[in-house]
Design a protein around this motif. Sequence first.
Motif, PDB file in Angstrom:
ATOM      1  N   GLU A  90       0.824  -1.205   0.000  1.00 42.48           N
ATOM      2  CA  GLU A  90       0.000   0.000   0.000  1.00 42.48           C
ATOM      3  C   GLU A  90       0.865   1.265   0.000  1.00 42.48           C
ATOM      4  OE1 GLU A  90      -2.483  -0.355   3.366  1.00 42.48           O
ATOM      5  OE2 GLU A  90      -3.870  -1.803   2.469  1.00 42.48           O
ATOM      6  N   LEU A  91       1.901   1.268   0.827  1.00 43.94           N
ATOM      7  CA  LEU A  91       2.799   2.418   0.872  1.00 43.94           C
ATOM      8  C   LEU A  91       3.491   2.622  -0.463  1.00 43.94           C
ATOM      9  CD1 LEU A  91       4.164   4.664   2.513  1.00 43.94           C
ATOM     10  CD2 LEU A  91       5.860   2.988   3.247  1.00 43.94           C
ATOM     11  N   HIS A  92       3.895   1.523  -1.105  1.00 43.87           N
ATOM     12  CA  HIS A  92       4.562   1.618  -2.402  1.00 43.87           C
ATOM     13  C   HIS A  92       3.624   2.205  -3.454  1.00 43.87           C
ATOM     14  CE1 HIS A  92       7.516   0.665  -5.462  1.00 43.87           C
ATOM     15  NE2 HIS A  92       6.597  -0.014  -6.146  1.00 43.87           N
ATOM     16  N   LEU A  93       2.365   1.779  -3.456  1.00 43.44           N
ATOM     17  CA  LEU A  93       1.404   2.297  -4.416  1.00 43.44           C
ATOM     18  C   LEU A  93       1.125   3.776  -4.178  1.00 43.44           C
ATOM     19  CD1 LEU A  93      -1.143  -0.676  -4.557  1.00 43.44           C
ATOM     20  CD2 LEU A  93       0.608  -0.074  -6.230  1.00 43.44           C
ATOM     21  N   VAL A  94       1.065   4.177  -2.923  1.00 44.87           N
ATOM     22  CA  VAL A  94       0.827   5.589  -2.624  1.00 44.87           C
ATOM     23  C   VAL A  94       1.989   6.441  -3.110  1.00 44.87           C
ATOM     24  CG1 VAL A  94       0.605   7.258  -0.754  1.00 44.87           C
ATOM     25  CG2 VAL A  94      -0.710   5.141  -0.687  1.00 44.87           C
ATOM     26  N   LEU A  95       3.228   5.952  -2.888  1.00 40.19           N
ATOM     27  CA  LEU A  95       4.391   6.724  -3.317  1.00 40.19           C
ATOM     28  C   LEU A  95       4.511   6.805  -4.834  1.00 40.19           C
ATOM     29  CD1 LEU A  95       7.059   5.483  -0.760  1.00 40.19           C
ATOM     30  CD2 LEU A  95       5.799   7.637  -0.735  1.00 40.19           C
ATOM     31  N   LEU A  96       4.009   5.762  -5.544  1.00 42.44           N
ATOM     32  CA  LEU A  96       4.065   5.777  -7.005  1.00 42.44           C
ATOM     33  C   LEU A  96       2.977   6.628  -7.622  1.00 42.44           C
ATOM     34  CD1 LEU A  96       4.912   2.060  -7.913  1.00 42.44           C
ATOM     35  CD2 LEU A  96       6.422   4.047  -7.979  1.00 42.44           C
ATOM     36  N   GLY A  97       1.904   6.880  -6.898  1.00 44.44           N
ATOM     37  CA  GLY A  97       0.801   7.655  -7.438  1.00 44.44           C
ATOM     38  C   GLY A  97       1.171   9.107  -7.650  1.00 44.44           C
TER      39      GLY A  97
ATOM     40  N   PRO B  31       0.600  12.774  -6.942  1.00 42.70           N
ATOM     41  CA  PRO B  31      -0.099  13.557  -5.949  1.00 42.70           C
ATOM     42  C   PRO B  31      -0.929  14.683  -6.549  1.00 42.70           C
ATOM     43  CG  PRO B  31       2.222  14.109  -5.945  1.00 42.70           C
ATOM     44  CD  PRO B  31       2.062  12.938  -6.842  1.00 42.70           C
ATOM     45  N   GLY B  32      -0.619  15.077  -7.779  1.00 43.02           N
ATOM     46  CA  GLY B  32      -1.374  16.153  -8.407  1.00 43.02           C
ATOM     47  C   GLY B  32      -2.785  15.763  -8.769  1.00 43.02           C
ATOM     48  N   GLU B  33      -3.080  14.447  -8.913  1.00 43.23           N
ATOM     49  CA  GLU B  33      -4.405  13.995  -9.276  1.00 43.23           C
ATOM     50  C   GLU B  33      -5.416  14.217  -8.160  1.00 43.23           C
ATOM     51  OE1 GLU B  33      -2.866  10.365 -12.180  1.00 43.23           O
ATOM     52  OE2 GLU B  33      -3.975   9.968 -10.327  1.00 43.23           O
ATOM     53  N   ASP B  34      -4.993  14.278  -6.934  1.00 43.31           N
ATOM     54  CA  ASP B  34      -5.901  14.407  -5.815  1.00 43.31           C
ATOM     55  C   ASP B  34      -6.094  15.850  -5.386  1.00 43.31           C
ATOM     56  OD1 ASP B  34      -6.125  11.699  -5.788  1.00 43.31           O
ATOM     57  OD2 ASP B  34      -4.465  11.431  -4.363  1.00 43.31           O
ATOM     58  N   LEU B  35      -5.452  16.786  -6.080  1.00 44.16           N
ATOM     59  CA  LEU B  35      -5.556  18.178  -5.682  1.00 44.16           C
ATOM     60  C   LEU B  35      -6.781  18.817  -6.331  1.00 44.16           C
ATOM     61  CD1 LEU B  35      -1.844  19.353  -5.908  1.00 44.16           C
ATOM     62  CD2 LEU B  35      -3.140  18.648  -3.888  1.00 44.16           C
ATOM     63  N   VAL B  36      -7.526  19.588  -5.579  1.00 41.84           N
ATOM     64  CA  VAL B  36      -8.693  20.315  -6.083  1.00 41.84           C
ATOM     65  C   VAL B  36      -8.402  21.792  -5.969  1.00 41.84           C
ATOM     66  CG1 VAL B  36     -11.143  20.751  -5.800  1.00 41.84           C
ATOM     67  CG2 VAL B  36     -10.221  18.459  -5.363  1.00 41.84           C
ATOM     68  N   VAL B  37      -8.447  22.489  -7.095  1.00 46.10           N
ATOM     69  CA  VAL B  37      -8.150  23.914  -7.130  1.00 46.10           C
ATOM     70  C   VAL B  37      -9.460  24.677  -7.187  1.00 46.10           C
ATOM     71  CG1 VAL B  37      -6.968  25.775  -8.361  1.00 46.10           C
ATOM     72  CG2 VAL B  37      -5.995  23.456  -8.297  1.00 46.10           C
ATOM     73  N   VAL B  38      -9.680  25.559  -6.256  1.00 47.94           N
ATOM     74  CA  VAL B  38     -10.892  26.361  -6.189  1.00 47.94           C
ATOM     75  C   VAL B  38     -10.561  27.771  -6.626  1.00 47.94           C
ATOM     76  CG1 VAL B  38     -12.746  27.228  -4.715  1.00 47.94           C
ATOM     77  CG2 VAL B  38     -11.777  24.938  -4.325  1.00 47.94           C
ATOM     78  N   HIS B  39     -11.236  28.242  -7.710  1.00 46.46           N
ATOM     79  CA  HIS B  39     -10.975  29.587  -8.220  1.00 46.46           C
ATOM     80  C   HIS B  39     -11.935  30.554  -7.556  1.00 46.46           C
ATOM     81  CE1 HIS B  39      -8.325  28.153 -11.427  1.00 46.46           C
ATOM     82  NE2 HIS B  39      -9.194  27.151 -11.576  1.00 46.46           N
ATOM     83  N   ASP B  40     -11.424  31.663  -7.121  1.00 45.89           N
ATOM     84  CA  ASP B  40     -12.229  32.691  -6.473  1.00 45.89           C
ATOM     85  C   ASP B  40     -12.872  33.579  -7.552  1.00 45.89           C
ATOM     86  OD1 ASP B  40     -13.374  34.331  -4.722  1.00 45.89           O
ATOM     87  OD2 ASP B  40     -11.526  35.433  -4.169  1.00 45.89           O
ATOM     88  N   ARG B  41     -14.187  33.441  -7.692  1.00 47.79           N
ATOM     89  CA  ARG B  41     -14.877  34.274  -8.684  1.00 47.79           C
ATOM     90  C   ARG B  41     -16.179  34.773  -8.074  1.00 47.79           C
ATOM     91  NH1 ARG B  41     -18.932  31.604 -11.538  1.00 47.79           N
ATOM     92  NH2 ARG B  41     -19.110  29.356 -11.063  1.00 47.79           N
ATOM     93  N   HIS B  42     -16.699  35.885  -8.604  1.00 47.55           N
ATOM     94  CA  HIS B  42     -17.935  36.504  -8.084  1.00 47.55           C
ATOM     95  C   HIS B  42     -19.105  36.087  -8.967  1.00 47.55           C
ATOM     96  CE1 HIS B  42     -20.515  39.372  -6.120  1.00 47.55           C
ATOM     97  NE2 HIS B  42     -20.866  39.868  -7.334  1.00 47.55           N
ATOM     98  N   VAL B  43     -20.167  35.609  -8.340  1.00 44.50           N
ATOM     99  CA  VAL B  43     -21.360  35.201  -9.053  1.00 44.50           C
ATOM    100  C   VAL B  43     -22.232  36.440  -9.250  1.00 44.50           C
ATOM    101  CG1 VAL B  43     -23.413  33.738  -9.021  1.00 44.50           C
ATOM    102  CG2 VAL B  43     -21.265  32.942  -8.007  1.00 44.50           C
TER     103      VAL B  43
END
Length: 334
Positions: free
Chosen positions: A305-312, A314-326
């Motif tokens: 499990e540790l090996h698979l986590v290290l090979l993954g 990390p950018g795939e799990d990041l969620v970027v929230v853009h600040d915009r006005h509705v």
Amino acid sequence: KFIRETGGVERVTCSSDQIPEDQLPFSSLNRQRRMKDIQALMNNIPEIDEFSPEVTLGRDYPVQYLNKTVRVEVRGVTVGELALRNYDVEKGRFICDIDRVERQRVAVIGTYPSDELFGQYANPLGRMIRIGNKNFRVIGVLKHYTAGMGGQNWMNWKNRIVFIPMETAWLCFTHNKDIPALDIQVKDTTKVAEISQRAQQVLFHTHRHISCLQMRTNEEMVENFSSRTAAFNITLGIVASISMLVGGIGIMNILLASINERIREIGIRKAIGARNIDILLQVIVEAVHELVAEPFWQLLVRRVELHLVLLGDPGEDLVVVHDRHVPGAAPGMD
């Protein structure tokens, strides 16, 4: 190996001892060892093979070359130092009797001062070093000694050394002819204790019948080390036995609880023809599995499990929230 590198079991060390209370009124008659003590030992104990008188200037004495300075042990010695302390010369030569008679300012250095003052690949022979406030010419470099693991060298004390002639040490530094340390080497290792006692008797007479010296042998050091090792092994055995007893009691309780929970299952198995040995074998296999196999498989799964986590990525799990006005939203409702 430590005993062998410090002279072996044939080495006997003569050192100062506390004067007994009944001889304290005569303590003013006490004196240090001198060359006439060595002469008396030579005349009365022919079984002695070698002598090594020493004058130690200091264990942290400054030795300088140009603008570089190291602090090492500096001793005034004779040629007997090679045999008694098991030293070997790698470059040049050792101190000889001519150097002693002529009070030559020459020095034999270990690999530590050689590397620190001149560099690892330089040849220090013939160069002038400064010991204290006196100039000495390097005539020899000792062999490098190493022992130990993990970067620890417990033999490094043999590398951090500088030898000069004993008579030169008297003339330039101590300004007397005292011999603070004296080692002797016997020819027959089976007579070390006997020769040690005889040497103590001779020195008792040369020191005006004052009991101010003691003789110590490396054989005593070996015996002390063996007794300490035996005590350590006994203590370790007791601790291991207690640990095994506690662990056995814990495992017994676990198995007993497991069997009590499976009485109905055991009864059904015996009713359909299972023998006692079959049930016992099942219990043993389950116990071995719980103690050995199961922790092994759990450790293996965690490493995968540790090996698979290290090979993954990390950018795939990041969620970027853009600040915009509705548009049309009230303030604070973005």
